[in-house]
Design an enzyme around this catalytic site. Structure first.
Site, short mmCIF file in Angstrom:
data_model
loop_
_atom_site.label_atom_id
_atom_site.label_comp_id
_atom_site.label_asym_id
_atom_site.label_seq_id
_atom_site.Cartn_x
_atom_site.Cartn_y
_atom_site.Cartn_z
N GLN A 226 0.85 -1.20 0.00
CA GLN A 226 0.00 0.00 0.00
C GLN A 226 0.88 1.25 0.00
OE1 GLN A 226 -3.62 -0.23 0.75
NE2 GLN A 226 -3.73 1.93 0.25
N PHE A 227 1.34 1.65 -1.19
CA PHE A 227 2.25 2.80 -1.25
C PHE A 227 1.59 4.09 -0.78
CE2 PHE A 227 0.14 3.58 -5.25
CZ PHE A 227 0.25 4.95 -5.44
N THR A 228 0.27 4.17 -0.80
CA THR A 228 -0.39 5.41 -0.39
C THR A 228 -0.24 5.68 1.10
OG1 THR A 228 -2.53 4.29 -0.19
CG2 THR A 228 -2.04 5.35 -2.30
#
Length: 150
Positions: free
Chosen positions: A78-80
């Site tokens: 989950q890069f966000t």
């Protein structure tokens, strides 16, 4: 490295409508890899997560760990989680690690959880458009940042 742990009764991740990973009682983990994260960050989270005492004992107290309960894990990249929202209204993701580096640390994190004794660890697909479903238990949600752990 940032991790959001949600204690779940059940969770799954789908790609194009197909379930590619799931878990029963345990944690659904969203993992964000930041620029500058290393093996040391992976190790700090892996040392902490399986041993967090947030599962109920026979008296209804949060006194048991994932390892104590034989719990399962579903780990989703989950890069966000690395978003910088300090300026303006559009998040910046420049603090996220480059994709290849992030994927390497994500895969290492998953393997080290298995090596730590978590018997069932499933994943989504790094970089894919995924839909995640879960039944949060409690609800219990814990946010960990490897840079804040000792």
């Amino acid at each position: 490295m940032k991790a959001v742990l949600q204690r779940v009764k059940y969770s799954n991740v789908k790609i194009d409508g197909n379930i590619v990973g799931s878990c029963g009682n345990g944690f659904m983990i969203l993992l964000g890899v930041m620029q500058g994260d290393t093996l040391h960050d992976v190790d700090k989270l892996v040392k902490k997560i399986p041993n967090l005492r947030v599962f109920e004992d026979d008296n209804g107290k949060m006194n048991r760990s994932l390892l104590d309960t034989g719990g399962e894990l579903l780990v989703i990249s989950q890069f966000t989680l690395c978003a910088d929202c300090t300026h303006g209204r559009r998040p910046s993701f420049t603090d996220s690690a480059p994709p290849q580096e992030a994927n390497n640390l994500y895969e290492l994190f998953v393997q080290k959880l298995r090596d730590a004794g978590v018997t069932r660890v499933q994943t989504g697909e790094f970089g894919a458009d995924m839909q995640v479903e879960l039944v949060n238990d409690g609800p219990v949600t814990i946010i960990l940042d490897s840079r804040e752990l000792h």
